[in-house]
Design an enzyme around this catalytic site. Sequence first.
Site, PDB file in Angstrom:
ATOM      1  N   ARG A 617       0.734  -1.203  -0.133  1.00 52.98           N
ATOM      2  CA  ARG A 617      -0.061   0.073   0.000  1.00 52.98           C
ATOM      3  C   ARG A 617       0.967   1.267  -0.182  1.00 52.98           C
ATOM      4  O   ARG A 617       1.808   1.262   0.794  1.00 52.98           O
ATOM      5  CB  ARG A 617      -0.872  -0.030   1.268  1.00 52.98           C
ATOM      6  CG  ARG A 617      -1.867   1.116   1.258  1.00 52.98           C
ATOM      7  CD  ARG A 617      -2.417   1.014   2.847  1.00 52.98           C
ATOM      8  NE  ARG A 617      -4.036   0.966   2.595  1.00 52.98           N
ATOM      9  CZ  ARG A 617      -4.633   0.396   3.757  1.00 52.98           C
ATOM     10  NH1 ARG A 617      -4.308   0.342   4.823  1.00 52.98           N
ATOM     11  NH2 ARG A 617      -6.288   0.280   3.207  1.00 52.98           N
ATOM     12  N   LYS A 690       4.589  -2.005   2.112  1.00 61.25           N
ATOM     13  CA  LYS A 690       6.011  -2.906   2.094  1.00 61.25           C
ATOM     14  C   LYS A 690       6.932  -1.732   2.277  1.00 61.25           C
ATOM     15  O   LYS A 690       6.585  -0.607   1.568  1.00 61.25           O
ATOM     16  CB  LYS A 690       5.941  -4.066   0.838  1.00 61.25           C
ATOM     17  CG  LYS A 690       5.369  -4.964   1.134  1.00 61.25           C
ATOM     18  CD  LYS A 690       5.597  -6.111   0.283  1.00 61.25           C
ATOM     19  CE  LYS A 690       5.155  -5.891  -1.207  1.00 61.25           C
ATOM     20  NZ  LYS A 690       5.277  -6.956  -2.322  1.00 61.25           N
ATOM     21  N   GLU A 694      14.589   1.569   0.232  1.00 64.45           N
ATOM     22  CA  GLU A 694      15.417   1.196  -0.221  1.00 64.45           C
ATOM     23  C   GLU A 694      15.300   0.343  -1.372  1.00 64.45           C
ATOM     24  O   GLU A 694      16.214  -0.093  -2.043  1.00 64.45           O
ATOM     25  CB  GLU A 694      16.164   0.112   0.819  1.00 64.45           C
ATOM     26  CG  GLU A 694      16.395   0.899   2.123  1.00 64.45           C
ATOM     27  CD  GLU A 694      16.775  -0.096   3.331  1.00 64.45           C
ATOM     28  OE1 GLU A 694      15.871  -0.892   3.485  1.00 64.45           O
ATOM     29  OE2 GLU A 694      18.052  -0.076   3.788  1.00 64.45           O
TER      30      GLU A 694
END
Lengths: 733, 328
Positions: A617, A690, A694
């Site tokens: 999301r 999630k 990075e």
Amino acid sequence: MSEYQMNEKHAGMALDRGVQGVLGQPISRIDGLAKVTGTATYGLEHRIDNLAYGVAITAPIGKGRVTAIDTEAARRMPGVIDIIAGEASIPRETPVFGQKSAHGYDGKVESYGEIVGVAIADCFEAARAAAMAVVVTCVAEPGRFDIRDGEADAESPPEGALLPDTVIGDIDKAMGEAEVTLDVTYTTPPQVHAAMEPHGTIASWEGDRLTIRAPVQIVGGAIPVIAATLGIVAENIRVLTPYIGGGFGGKTMSADIILAAVAAKRTGRTVKVPLSRQQIFHVTYGRSDTIQRVRLGADRAGKLSAVGQDSLVGQKAGASQFFEPVALGAVALYAGANRSFTTRTAQVNLTARGPVRAPGEAVGMIGMECAMDEMAAKLGLDPIAFRKANEPEVDPSTGSPFSSRRLIECYDEGARRFGWADRRKRREGDWLIGHGMATASRVNFLAKSAARVRLGADGRALIETDMTDLGTGTYTILAQVAGESLGLPIGSVDVHLGDSDFPTGAGSGGSFGAASSASSVALACEDVVVELARRMGADPADMTLKDGHAISGNRRVSLAELVGGSPIEGMGTIQPGSTGQAFSQSTHGAHFAEIGVNAVTGEIRVRRMLAVFDCGRVLNHKTARSQAIGGMIWGIGYALHEHAVVDTRTGAYVNRDLAEYHVPTNADVPQIEAYFVEEIDRHANPVGAKGLGEAGISGAAAVVANAIHDACGVRVRDFPITADKLLEGLPPV
Amino acid sequence: MRTFDYARADTPEAAVAGFAQTGTRFIAGGTNLLDLMKLQIETPTRLVDISRLPLADIEEREDGGLTIGALVPNSDLAADKRVIAKYEMLSRALLAGASGQLRNKATTGGNLLQRTRCNYFYDTAAPCNKRAPGTGCAAIGGFNRIMAVLGTSDHCIASHPSDMAVAMRALDATLVTLRAEGGQRRIPIAEFHLPPGDTPHIETVLQPGELITHIELPPPPAGRQIYRKVRDRASYAFALVSVAGAVSVEDGRIASATLAFGGLGVMPWRDPAVERALIGQAPGSPAFEAAADALLAPAKGHGSNDFKIPLARRTLISCLRHLTGTSL
Ligand SMILES: Cc1cc2nc3c(=O)[nH]c(=O)nc-3n(C[C@H](O)[C@H](O)[C@H](O)COP(=O)(O)OP(=O)(O)OC[C@H]3O[C@@H](n4cnc5c(N)ncnc54)[C@H](O)[C@@H]3O)c2cc1C
Ligand code: SF4
């Protein structure tokens, strides 16, 4: 008090029923105005009366012993208050993530520029001059200034390592039998953090209580290290870190925190210790160089039977068990029955190696994704088709199902938007134009995080957690989560972060910050909503919250009225649980790039970059995009620029300032686009996001390298790719 | 604290008069000097601030050239219409240097005197004959990617970092100075910078207290002009190799050529042999290769900077093609 442990998929919450419509919106940072007007006060900027200044004194050798520290002349300089040197209280360097306390001075030097003392004076200039006037006499000994020096006795991952060695089947045999094979070695150089905001601390004592103002990205992680090093109890330490000018993993701890605390105790003053840019290179940790052997074996159709990435990395002797987990991104990426993903860590005399944005993937996906490009060419396959042919059903290394994985959609959506099918390799004047693609993958984590939400009589919500905002947008997304859950416009939510007196949040690191802290805030809001519903006399599920009002049946009551004289407080805590093991969790993505290589000089200029990410999301499309493109830009730097050059005679970094340690400038950053395929990943955490901080850097350097190869036909395997490495392969002038 | 006296000069005469004490330095934009002072690479005891002197004008000369005040900021010089029209290579060289903010501060005089970017020069723990005469040279046998391949000595291999000075060298600029003891001096740029020899700490012929007041440019050279800077990133990086030049072609032969080089030499580099190899020749590969041979015959790599030699060859040839309109 709402606590949730992720042992099973979360069923949904007030956040999901929210109709405020603020979640996911591309809202500009709520702290943006304060930042651009200079009223957001960073660690070193606090104006405190009667401040003293400390400057670190360092040893100019890479390995050996300090035989004398002469402070005589320095002590006599004007403005000097004290010089503390050659004592065990002096931290030699920054303790790395995983290290329980800082090593104190003991006369030994294990890497260049270790700290031996601190000069304290009434003003910064006086402290700096005094630090430079201290004569540190050393006896240098031969050191290991290259990871290859430590290859012979390199160590395997310790018990419980984040990335244990994974060996499945027999890769040597499979390579022997495969119809098409590739066995190549990629190397990446040492890299440093050098975030825009330098490291530095203001420390003050009141009796036994220590207050630290410094950029600290995981407050709850730093406090025990500070306590253990200083020999005080954690409860007596308060850390204030409301604004951080870039963390990226480099601000979990810093030597200046200890130096400032020691100097403040000794002098009875509040002491500010800034590190110079040159010191940051040597006394804060950076990223290890890596040597990556990548092996791929496939049949002629492109089905992989062998996949391997075996690496050598380095760590400063005695520093920490942290190692650069090179294969973290590749280990679950492609199918293939015979697998080898191993890491050996060489003990070296170089500045400690710690987490730098996407430990593992940032450099590991260079080796894997460039090798995949090489292999696709060997097979005569389109690089996307080759990857799709090896898309696994379940995690190929553990057998676990994926919590969510929409990588194929990323490829397709990215290819469509980029115009992959119509790409044309060509020459425009002196420029050779080429294209490339690469996969992004970054493991997803959840960390324990707590937050308090208080709905006040004025109908405003206040969020408190020691979670940090590194410049990423935490303030804003937490306001959005609370706004959506409680039916409040963003302007009615106040967010206070980075104070250790608040509930302990996840902190920022490993891309777990947003999802973990957002989950804790959403859970805290659950408490508030339950209480609001009780006061409304409604069932929480039947109550709608919007624009500061609760609506149930035909009643619409303002939250301020419902609160009345008794504010409603919620505490939310999210805990990682068994879904972390039961499901293989990663953010995925696909990168595309168009590059120009100058046919005369080999200069490389990125022309356009585009990526699509599957990151669960999206909590705020603007800050998400910023994270994604920030990572992609850093990828340009890893492909083309960043290289902390070690002088192997002394162990010193040679290019230790930002004039010579190159990162991309605006002119190096092209048209750049990032898109998302969204899905609420309920196995990952309650809010279903999630990690995205990075993912952008994962594969971003590889896509540049692959496009360079397409443009000029030269495959460089030793990063960064600079003009000199292309010259020989360029057409005659 | 390392203290120093600070005095602001109102006239050039007062500025040079302030030099009676040793350890004195002029400060103009300060973009180089202050960095060096913070690292204690330069440790003046007295600064004479020349930034307010009335030396910030650009004037046309009767011979068709320009007189540039030593305090003209790099940004202003690059944007001057006359410079853009007649000395395109100079404007381009300036814009290829540093960053917008630095160019706003940096002055014409200061740019000519900026010191090397040799990494070891900046590291006070490393041996460096330029910074601390007699201590040795860490760049030899060390990391020397950005160092020079032309004009080096066993004592120093540092390259001169300026872009502007390379264009000035190709344009045959003359420096006008006011000497400490009074009186003007005119120094052709060819004679201004000094090779390191065994005294790398002495970088120019400027005497203590001698103030650069102006830079004179003769009328522009004939033919097309170029400034080509090859660098590791698109902005804010010093030259690996740069070429400033003008070439004119008449009746199918090269009639005139002026070429200077950055990133390669211990000082802004110009070698008459390069121009000799071109003048009178038909533009084309044989003449261009000969010019590159002439330039690079004395070149010596030191390991990590070996690549500059082939890079310079390719860049020069490509520039010559551009200047003469000759395709491959
Ligand atoms: C990060 C960075 C990147 C850079 N990149 C580039 C680049 O790509 N290309 C490039 O060419 N340059 C580059 N520069 C250098 C920049 O051009 C110089 O710093 C600048 O031109 C110096 O001018 P200034 O007026 O600030 O000199 P100052 O720092 O004031 O002085 C420099 C020296 O000149 C002396 N001086 C100054 N004026 C006079 C005068 N009139 N008479 C006698 N002596 C004088 C001073 O005493 C001092 O020794 C860069 C600088 C930095 C910091
Ligand atoms: S090259 Fe010159 S400036 Fe560099 S270390 Fe050697 S002597 Fe010093």
